[in-house]
Design a protein around this motif. Structure first.
Motif, PDB file in Angstrom:
ATOM      1  N   THR A 125     -41.674 -38.512   2.366  1.00 27.18           N
ATOM      2  CA  THR A 125     -40.650 -38.394   4.647  1.00 27.18           C
ATOM      3  C   THR A 125     -39.208 -38.101   4.945  1.00 27.18           C
ATOM      4  N   ALA A 126     -39.086 -37.782   3.743  1.00 27.83           N
ATOM      5  CA  ALA A 126     -37.170 -37.863   3.771  1.00 27.83           C
ATOM      6  C   ALA A 126     -37.085 -35.876   4.092  1.00 27.83           C
ATOM      7  N   ASP A 135     -44.942 -23.736   8.817  1.00 29.36           N
ATOM      8  CA  ASP A 135     -43.700 -23.423   7.875  1.00 29.36           C
ATOM      9  C   ASP A 135     -44.269 -22.587   6.760  1.00 29.36           C
ATOM     10  N   ALA A 136     -43.558 -21.000   6.260  1.00 28.45           N
ATOM     11  CA  ALA A 136     -43.902 -20.739   4.716  1.00 28.45           C
ATOM     12  C   ALA A 136     -43.547 -20.938   3.669  1.00 28.45           C
ATOM     13  N   THR A 137     -42.022 -22.295   4.184  1.00 24.80           N
ATOM     14  CA  THR A 137     -41.058 -22.915   3.180  1.00 24.80           C
ATOM     15  C   THR A 137     -40.485 -23.908   2.967  1.00 24.80           C
ATOM     16  N   VAL A 138     -39.604 -24.257   2.418  1.00 25.21           N
ATOM     17  CA  VAL A 138     -39.871 -25.802   2.496  1.00 25.21           C
ATOM     18  C   VAL A 138     -38.371 -25.515   2.894  1.00 25.21           C
ATOM     19  N   GLU A 139     -37.222 -24.852   3.409  1.00 27.05           N
ATOM     20  CA  GLU A 139     -36.179 -23.612   3.572  1.00 27.05           C
ATOM     21  C   GLU A 139     -36.040 -25.480   5.556  1.00 27.05           C
ATOM     22  N   LYS A 140     -36.448 -25.938   5.583  1.00 22.51           N
ATOM     23  CA  LYS A 140     -36.377 -26.623   6.882  1.00 22.51           C
ATOM     24  C   LYS A 140     -36.409 -28.494   6.496  1.00 22.51           C
ATOM     25  N   ALA A 141     -36.776 -28.506   5.412  1.00 21.84           N
ATOM     26  CA  ALA A 141     -36.716 -29.395   4.762  1.00 21.84           C
ATOM     27  C   ALA A 141     -35.499 -29.889   3.960  1.00 21.84           C
ATOM     28  N   LEU A 142     -35.491 -28.686   3.520  1.00 23.93           N
ATOM     29  CA  LEU A 142     -33.892 -28.742   2.725  1.00 23.93           C
ATOM     30  C   LEU A 142     -32.318 -28.866   3.876  1.00 23.93           C
ATOM     31  N   VAL A 143     -33.098 -28.450   5.182  1.00 27.30           N
ATOM     32  CA  VAL A 143     -31.707 -28.383   5.975  1.00 27.30           C
ATOM     33  C   VAL A 143     -31.316 -29.686   6.486  1.00 27.30           C
ATOM     34  N   GLY A 144     -33.082 -30.194   7.391  1.00 29.37           N
ATOM     35  CA  GLY A 144     -32.821 -31.517   8.134  1.00 29.37           C
ATOM     36  C   GLY A 144     -32.474 -32.092   6.799  1.00 29.37           C
ATOM     37  N   PHE A 145     -32.889 -32.582   5.286  1.00 25.68           N
ATOM     38  CA  PHE A 145     -32.857 -33.509   4.709  1.00 25.68           C
ATOM     39  C   PHE A 145     -30.979 -33.795   3.934  1.00 25.68           C
ATOM     40  N   ARG A 146     -30.709 -33.435   3.972  1.00 22.42           N
ATOM     41  CA  ARG A 146     -29.100 -33.018   3.877  1.00 22.42           C
ATOM     42  C   ARG A 146     -28.470 -33.485   5.338  1.00 22.42           C
ATOM     43  N   HIS A 165     -22.839 -33.058  -3.662  1.00 22.11           N
ATOM     44  CA  HIS A 165     -23.753 -32.973  -4.466  1.00 22.11           C
ATOM     45  C   HIS A 165     -25.399 -33.623  -4.222  1.00 22.11           C
ATOM     46  N   ILE A 166     -25.520 -32.915  -2.368  1.00 26.24           N
ATOM     47  CA  ILE A 166     -26.587 -32.206  -2.615  1.00 26.24           C
ATOM     48  C   ILE A 166     -26.860 -30.961  -1.440  1.00 26.24           C
ATOM     49  N   ALA A 167     -27.553 -30.154  -1.762  1.00 21.44           N
ATOM     50  CA  ALA A 167     -27.541 -28.552  -1.622  1.00 21.44           C
ATOM     51  C   ALA A 167     -28.183 -28.352  -0.281  1.00 21.44           C
ATOM     52  N   THR A 168     -27.880 -26.924   0.507  1.00 25.33           N
ATOM     53  CA  THR A 168     -28.382 -26.537   1.507  1.00 25.33           C
ATOM     54  C   THR A 168     -28.557 -25.032   1.647  1.00 25.33           C
ATOM     55  N   PRO A 169     -29.302 -24.619   1.914  1.00 26.14           N
ATOM     56  CA  PRO A 169     -29.745 -23.667   2.655  1.00 26.14           C
ATOM     57  C   PRO A 169     -28.575 -23.097   3.475  1.00 26.14           C
ATOM     58  N   GLU A 170     -28.447 -23.796   4.471  1.00 29.63           N
ATOM     59  CA  GLU A 170     -27.608 -23.577   5.794  1.00 29.63           C
ATOM     60  C   GLU A 170     -26.183 -23.200   5.361  1.00 29.63           C
ATOM     61  N   ARG A 171     -25.817 -23.384   4.069  1.00 30.49           N
ATOM     62  CA  ARG A 171     -24.669 -22.874   3.013  1.00 30.49           C
ATOM     63  C   ARG A 171     -24.728 -22.033   2.015  1.00 30.49           C
ATOM     64  N   LYS A 172     -26.341 -21.109   1.791  1.00 30.08           N
ATOM     65  CA  LYS A 172     -26.791 -19.821   0.942  1.00 30.08           C
ATOM     66  C   LYS A 172     -26.381 -20.720  -0.300  1.00 30.08           C
ATOM     67  N   CYS A 175     -30.394 -24.740  -4.014  1.00 32.17           N
ATOM     68  CA  CYS A 175     -30.535 -25.322  -4.369  1.00 32.17           C
ATOM     69  C   CYS A 175     -31.194 -25.696  -5.011  1.00 32.17           C
ATOM     70  N   LYS A 176     -31.240 -25.182  -6.102  1.00 32.96           N
ATOM     71  CA  LYS A 176     -31.929 -25.389  -7.499  1.00 32.96           C
ATOM     72  C   LYS A 176     -32.486 -26.367  -7.740  1.00 32.96           C
ATOM     73  N   ARG A 177     -31.716 -27.879  -7.607  1.00 31.46           N
ATOM     74  CA  ARG A 177     -31.793 -29.197  -8.341  1.00 31.46           C
ATOM     75  C   ARG A 177     -32.944 -29.676  -7.141  1.00 31.46           C
ATOM     76  N   LEU A 178     -32.442 -29.926  -5.546  1.00 30.16           N
ATOM     77  CA  LEU A 178     -34.057 -29.924  -4.912  1.00 30.16           C
ATOM     78  C   LEU A 178     -34.760 -29.291  -4.935  1.00 30.16           C
ATOM     79  N   ASN A 179     -35.184 -27.730  -4.727  1.00 26.71           N
ATOM     80  CA  ASN A 179     -36.561 -27.879  -5.051  1.00 26.71           C
ATOM     81  C   ASN A 179     -36.909 -28.104  -6.618  1.00 26.71           C
ATOM     82  N   MET A 180     -36.143 -28.105  -8.113  1.00 26.49           N
ATOM     83  CA  MET A 180     -37.377 -28.902  -9.183  1.00 26.49           C
ATOM     84  C   MET A 180     -37.375 -29.990  -8.568  1.00 26.49           C
ATOM     85  N   TYR A 181     -36.566 -31.011  -8.032  1.00 26.45           N
ATOM     86  CA  TYR A 181     -37.594 -32.255  -7.462  1.00 26.45           C
ATOM     87  C   TYR A 181     -38.489 -31.955  -6.918  1.00 26.45           C
ATOM     88  N   LEU A 182     -38.573 -30.607  -5.256  1.00 27.79           N
ATOM     89  CA  LEU A 182     -39.627 -30.957  -4.636  1.00 27.79           C
ATOM     90  C   LEU A 182     -41.029 -30.535  -5.880  1.00 27.79           C
TER      91      LEU A 182
END
Length: 265
Positions: A125-126, A135-146, A165-172, A175-182
């Motif tokens: 849920t985080a 949504d086409a991708t998890v972009e909003k999920a990664l942004v919101g999570f961080r 240590h927590i990447a975000t698409p907002e900083r371009k 997000c390799k590690r978080l995408n791997m986790y997902l």
């Protein structure tokens, strides 16, 4: 991509994906860490730390993760739910590359807030609360999570250094590690590698974890043209992979990674 070339590439990458998405893949990969557990919360917490620490030599990553989990008495969910300040002393000297105890303690605080204070049964849920089914991708999920991870209203004294240590698409970032986790948490477990624990995020929404090896192989096959390994590149590659398999594009992470790291393609 002409249909014949596309079909040939799809067949080739499907074969490679099937070759590497096997239980034998687990032993030397950070995904071996969450595979040490059976309870869903233990899997997702162990997996989260394994993904976050996943940079550098794979052997050192796995060793650092094992050391961290030993300090948690091999019960990560129980530890997160019940730790108090006095319980943190054994972790003071924990370090993996630039990740140290200062970072670790904030991670503990965030996880305890999520599971214990917010009474959430899953870390899913985080991420998923920031995402819409369309949504086409998890972009909003990664942004919101961080953003939530460093919410000053909840964690007014969070360490600024930990933001790296927590990447975000907002900083371009790619997000390799978080995408791997997902990928680990969302994709089906039918092949015995990923877990398929999370159902509120669709495999089709996943973004391919982009590292140097995956990017190199992807460019070789003209699946990626952008020169920088950033978020836009991760999206570009994932869109190309979606053309090969709209429902499960990130299965090709196994093919590209295997070709790059194992076959030295």
């Amino acid at each position: 991509m002409k249909n014949t070339l596309k079909d040939n590439l799809a067949n080739f990458l499907n074969t490679k994906a099937a070759l590497y998405e096997q239980p034998d893949f687990i032993a030397d990969d950070p995904i071996s860490i969450p595979h040490s557990f059976s309870a869903p919360q233990d899997i997702e917490i162990a997996g989260f730390f394994a993904a976050i620490l996943a940079w550098g030599n794979r052997k050192s990553i796995i060793n650092s993760c094992k050391r961290l989990l030993q300090l948690m008495d091999q019960a990560p969910y129980d530890f997160i739910m019940h730790f108090e300040e006095a319980d943190l002393k054994p972790f003071v000297h924990f370090v993996h590359r630039t990740f140290n105890a200062t970072d670790l303690f904030h991670f503990f605080d965030v996880l305890q807030h999520h599971y214990k204070i917010q009474k959430q049964g899953s870390l899913q849920t985080a991420f998923s609360k920031h995402l819409q089914p369309e949504d086409a991708t998890v972009e909003k999920a990664l942004v919101g999570f961080r953003r939530s991870f460093f919410d000053g209203k909840i964690f007014p004294h969070y360490p600024v250094r930990t933001q790296k240590h927590i990447a975000t698409p907002e900083r371009k970032s790619a997000c390799k590690r978080l995408n791997m986790y997902l990928r680990w948490m969302v994709r089906s477990n039918k092949r015995g590698v990923d877990f398929g624990l999370w159902k509120k995020i669709r495999p089709a929404q996943l973004v391919c974890p982009l590292d140097l090896h995956v990017a190199r192989v992807a460019r070789h096959f003209n699946l990626l043209h952008r020169p920088n390994n950033d978020w836009q590149a991760a999206l570009e590659l994932s869109e190309q992979l979606r053309m090969l398999d709209p429902d499960d594009p990130v299965k090709y992470d196994f093919a590209l990674f295997g070709l790059g790291v194992i076959e030295k393609f």
